[in-house]
Write a protein that holds these residues in place. Structure first.
Motif, PDB file in Angstrom:
ATOM      1  N   ILE A  42     -29.379 -22.118  79.098  1.00  0.00           N
ATOM      2  CA  ILE A  42     -28.076 -22.040  79.765  1.00  0.00           C
ATOM      3  C   ILE A  42     -28.156 -21.140  80.997  1.00  0.00           C
ATOM      4  O   ILE A  42     -27.532 -21.427  82.030  1.00  0.00           O
ATOM      5  N   ALA A  43     -28.941 -20.075  80.927  1.00  0.00           N
ATOM      6  CA  ALA A  43     -29.136 -19.220  82.100  1.00  0.00           C
ATOM      7  C   ALA A  43     -29.753 -20.019  83.249  1.00  0.00           C
ATOM      8  O   ALA A  43     -29.351 -19.877  84.414  1.00  0.00           O
ATOM      9  N   GLU A  44     -30.729 -20.877  82.937  1.00  0.00           N
ATOM     10  CA  GLU A  44     -31.370 -21.688  83.982  1.00  0.00           C
ATOM     11  C   GLU A  44     -30.402 -22.719  84.554  1.00  0.00           C
ATOM     12  O   GLU A  44     -30.403 -22.982  85.768  1.00  0.00           O
ATOM     13  N   VAL A  45     -29.564 -23.296  83.704  1.00  0.00           N
ATOM     14  CA  VAL A  45     -28.584 -24.280  84.185  1.00  0.00           C
ATOM     15  C   VAL A  45     -27.583 -23.609  85.126  1.00  0.00           C
ATOM     16  O   VAL A  45     -27.244 -24.148  86.189  1.00  0.00           O
ATOM     17  N   ILE A  46     -27.108 -22.423  84.754  1.00  0.00           N
ATOM     18  CA  ILE A  46     -26.177 -21.695  85.617  1.00  0.00           C
ATOM     19  C   ILE A  46     -26.814 -21.438  86.972  1.00  0.00           C
ATOM     20  O   ILE A  46     -26.182 -21.647  88.016  1.00  0.00           O
ATOM     21  N   TRP A  47     -28.071 -20.979  86.987  1.00  0.00           N
ATOM     22  CA  TRP A  47     -28.763 -20.748  88.257  1.00  0.00           C
ATOM     23  C   TRP A  47     -28.803 -22.026  89.090  1.00  0.00           C
ATOM     24  O   TRP A  47     -28.488 -22.013  90.293  1.00  0.00           O
ATOM     25  N   ALA A  48     -29.191 -23.135  88.472  1.00  0.00           N
ATOM     26  CA  ALA A  48     -29.340 -24.395  89.206  1.00  0.00           C
ATOM     27  C   ALA A  48     -28.019 -24.848  89.821  1.00  0.00           C
ATOM     28  O   ALA A  48     -27.972 -25.314  90.967  1.00  0.00           O
ATOM     29  N   VAL A 103     -33.995 -28.712  86.191  1.00  0.00           N
ATOM     30  CA  VAL A 103     -33.989 -27.755  85.084  1.00  0.00           C
ATOM     31  C   VAL A 103     -34.828 -28.328  83.951  1.00  0.00           C
ATOM     32  O   VAL A 103     -34.641 -29.482  83.542  1.00  0.00           O
ATOM     33  N   LYS A 104     -35.751 -27.547  83.435  1.00  0.00           N
ATOM     34  CA  LYS A 104     -36.605 -28.014  82.347  1.00  0.00           C
ATOM     35  C   LYS A 104     -35.779 -28.238  81.080  1.00  0.00           C
ATOM     36  O   LYS A 104     -34.792 -27.549  80.837  1.00  0.00           O
ATOM     37  N   THR A 105     -36.192 -29.216  80.278  1.00  0.00           N
ATOM     38  CA  THR A 105     -35.475 -29.484  79.030  1.00  0.00           C
ATOM     39  C   THR A 105     -35.664 -28.362  78.025  1.00  0.00           C
ATOM     40  O   THR A 105     -34.855 -28.174  77.124  1.00  0.00           O
ATOM     41  N   THR A 106     -36.751 -27.594  78.171  1.00  0.00           N
ATOM     42  CA  THR A 106     -37.019 -26.481  77.276  1.00  0.00           C
ATOM     43  C   THR A 106     -37.518 -25.286  78.064  1.00  0.00           C
ATOM     44  O   THR A 106     -38.315 -25.454  79.001  1.00  0.00           O
ATOM     45  N   VAL A 107     -37.060 -24.096  77.703  1.00  0.00           N
ATOM     46  CA  VAL A 107     -37.481 -22.892  78.422  1.00  0.00           C
ATOM     47  C   VAL A 107     -38.924 -22.524  78.107  1.00  0.00           C
ATOM     48  O   VAL A 107     -39.493 -21.641  78.737  1.00  0.00           O
ATOM     49  N   LYS A 125     -33.963 -15.261  84.076  1.00  0.00           N
ATOM     50  CA  LYS A 125     -34.023 -14.477  82.849  1.00  0.00           C
ATOM     51  C   LYS A 125     -32.611 -14.261  82.297  1.00  0.00           C
ATOM     52  O   LYS A 125     -31.648 -14.147  83.052  1.00  0.00           O
ATOM     53  N   LYS A 126     -32.534 -14.179  80.972  1.00  0.00           N
ATOM     54  CA  LYS A 126     -31.267 -13.809  80.335  1.00  0.00           C
ATOM     55  C   LYS A 126     -31.481 -12.501  79.583  1.00  0.00           C
ATOM     56  O   LYS A 126     -32.582 -12.205  79.098  1.00  0.00           O
ATOM     57  N   ASN A 127     -30.435 -11.708  79.515  1.00  0.00           N
ATOM     58  CA  ASN A 127     -30.476 -10.469  78.739  1.00  0.00           C
ATOM     59  C   ASN A 127     -29.247 -10.457  77.842  1.00  0.00           C
ATOM     60  O   ASN A 127     -28.147 -10.147  78.283  1.00  0.00           O
ATOM     61  N   SER A 128     -29.456 -10.826  76.588  1.00  0.00           N
ATOM     62  CA  SER A 128     -28.341 -10.863  75.642  1.00  0.00           C
ATOM     63  C   SER A 128     -28.484  -9.806  74.563  1.00  0.00           C
ATOM     64  O   SER A 128     -27.696  -9.765  73.625  1.00  0.00           O
ATOM     65  N   PRO A 188     -43.448 -15.603 106.403  1.00  0.00           N
ATOM     66  CA  PRO A 188     -41.990 -15.404 106.459  1.00  0.00           C
ATOM     67  C   PRO A 188     -41.177 -16.538 105.851  1.00  0.00           C
ATOM     68  O   PRO A 188     -40.035 -16.316 105.436  1.00  0.00           O
ATOM     69  N   SER A 189     -41.741 -17.744 105.788  1.00  0.00           N
ATOM     70  CA  SER A 189     -40.972 -18.884 105.273  1.00  0.00           C
ATOM     71  C   SER A 189     -40.943 -18.947 103.747  1.00  0.00           C
ATOM     72  O   SER A 189     -40.233 -19.770 103.181  1.00  0.00           O
ATOM     73  N   VAL A 190     -41.720 -18.075 103.066  1.00  0.00           N
ATOM     74  CA  VAL A 190     -41.716 -18.095 101.598  1.00  0.00           C
ATOM     75  C   VAL A 190     -41.083 -16.811 101.075  1.00  0.00           C
ATOM     76  O   VAL A 190     -41.033 -15.795 101.766  1.00  0.00           O
ATOM     77  N   GLY A 191     -40.607 -16.867  99.844  1.00  0.00           N
ATOM     78  CA  GLY A 191     -39.991 -15.691  99.256  1.00  0.00           C
ATOM     79  C   GLY A 191     -39.750 -15.891  97.773  1.00  0.00           C
ATOM     80  O   GLY A 191     -40.113 -16.920  97.194  1.00  0.00           O
ATOM     81  N   VAL A 192     -39.125 -14.898  97.160  1.00  0.00           N
ATOM     82  CA  VAL A 192     -38.921 -14.867  95.710  1.00  0.00           C
ATOM     83  C   VAL A 192     -37.447 -14.613  95.404  1.00  0.00           C
ATOM     84  O   VAL A 192     -36.789 -13.803  96.069  1.00  0.00           O
ATOM     85  N   GLY A 193     -36.955 -15.299  94.367  1.00  0.00           N
ATOM     86  CA  GLY A 193     -35.610 -15.053  93.875  1.00  0.00           C
ATOM     87  C   GLY A 193     -35.626 -14.775  92.387  1.00  0.00           C
ATOM     88  O   GLY A 193     -36.462 -15.318  91.660  1.00  0.00           O
ATOM     89  N   LEU A 194     -34.740 -13.922  91.928  1.00  0.00           N
ATOM     90  CA  LEU A 194     -34.614 -13.619  90.503  1.00  0.00           C
ATOM     91  C   LEU A 194     -33.168 -13.841  90.083  1.00  0.00           C
ATOM     92  O   LEU A 194     -32.250 -13.249  90.656  1.00  0.00           O
ATOM     93  N   ALA A 195     -32.971 -14.716  89.093  1.00  0.00           N
ATOM     94  CA  ALA A 195     -31.637 -15.005  88.575  1.00  0.00           C
ATOM     95  C   ALA A 195     -31.491 -14.385  87.193  1.00  0.00           C
ATOM     96  O   ALA A 195     -32.331 -14.610  86.310  1.00  0.00           O
ATOM     97  N   LEU A 196     -30.429 -13.617  86.998  1.00  0.00           N
ATOM     98  CA  LEU A 196     -30.190 -12.926  85.732  1.00  0.00           C
ATOM     99  C   LEU A 196     -28.840 -13.340  85.155  1.00  0.00           C
ATOM    100  O   LEU A 196     -27.845 -13.427  85.883  1.00  0.00           O
TER     101      LEU A 196
END
Length: 304
Positions: free
Chosen positions: A131-137, A156-160, A186-189, A244-252
């Motif tokens: 669900i965390a990945e779906v929210i990000w997408a 979004v992958k069918t399985t994490v 990532k999720k933190n529950s 410069p055209s590449v980078g990283v994102g983190l979704a929590l």
């Protein structure tokens, strides 16, 4: 682009919709997930990371319920949105009742890897991560980006538990220049583990496995039509030199009461070589996130 709810599943706003009914029933307007979460730019942080934050507090029962319905609908759309199963699910949850037929079994199979079955729900950890990945997408798709128009986004992958990066995006600017972001979700529950610990672990994962994730993305995307394919064909070299055209994102994704006003402060230190314009973050807090995930699953099963 966000998929619109067909008019036959929406009715005039005549009476309040119970929390057990989707928000598109008896509502004249239907909010996006970004609107439900009240997504806004995060406060400036030392790393220079550009990030966004959205929170729905536990006492906002209507908003929590609406968000759960929207995430559930997105999961069905992701899994079977171009088949008859999507309309079948919408009809079942919008109006209730109706005859259960073979489509119900097909829909249960389509959702099995993501949320388990009614008889065997599966891992709560797996469910929350998915669900965390779906929210990000969904948020990526809904929000504008300074780099331009979104032209490629990972499914979004069918399985994490799947191997590889959690997600990637590619934007094209008006001058045709392209911008790539490798995203980790990532999720933190847990109320024991701190959000910062989860964040630090994600940084280390990208630092250790980023090159391998990129190699997998090159293999999967290099033959796509231009401009996507040709860009991925040179992604090895671009990533290696932190171009410069590449980078990283983190979704929590976490609980509403553990979503801080400020985060991602040391992202540049833990991802050496990447500087402010290349760093992005997303932080979402929804009530008790574990209970929210169960709420989403219950709404999915309601349409079986």
């Amino acid at each position: 682009m966000r998929r619109r709810i067909p008019k036959r599943f929406r009715r005039p706003n005549r009476s309040p919709t119970p929390l057990t009914r989707p928000p598109w029933v008896n509502r004249s307007t239907h909010q996006s997930l970004s609107e439900m979460l009240r997504i806004c730019d995060g406060l400036p942080v030392a790393s220079g990371c550009r990030w966004r934050r959205g929170v729905i507090d536990a006492h906002e029962a209507r908003a929590v319920s609406d968000a759960a319905w929207e995430v559930a609908r997105e999961i069905v759309d992701l899994r079977c949105g171009r088949s008859a199963l999507y309309s079948y699910w919408l009809r079942r949850v919008s109006y209730g009742g109706g005859r259960v037929n073979l489509l119900s079994a097909d829909l249960a199979t389509a959702l099995l890897d993501s949320v388990g079955s009614v008889e065997k729900p599966g891992s709560a950890d797996h469910l929350e991560g998915h669900i965390a990945e779906v929210i990000w997408a969904v948020l990526i798709r809904e929000q504008r980006h300074v780099a331009g128009t979104l032209i490629d986004q990972s499914d979004v992958k069918t399985t994490v538990y799947g191997q590889g990066a959690d997600g990637h995006v590619l934007y094209r600017a008006r001058d045709s220049s392209l911008t790539f972001r490798l995203w980790e979700s990532k999720k933190n529950s847990s109320h024991q583990d701190s959000l910062q610990s989860t964040t630090t672990g994600a940084y280390r994962q990208v630092r250790a496995n980023g090159a391998r994730y990129v190699a997998q993305l090159v293999a999967a995307n290099q033959r796509k039509p231009a401009p996507v394919g040709p860009y991925f064909a040179q992604l090895h070299a671009l990533w290696r030199r932190k171009a410069p055209s590449v980078g990283v994102g983190l979704a929590l994704a976490t609980h509403s009461d553990t979503a801080p006003e400020r985060h991602f402060d040391n992202m540049d230190q833990l991802l050496p070589g990447f500087i402010a314009p290349q760093l992005e973050g997303s932080l979402v807090g929804v009530a008790d996130f574990s209970e929210f995930a169960k709420m989403v699953r219950a709404r999915l099963w309601k349409g079986l």
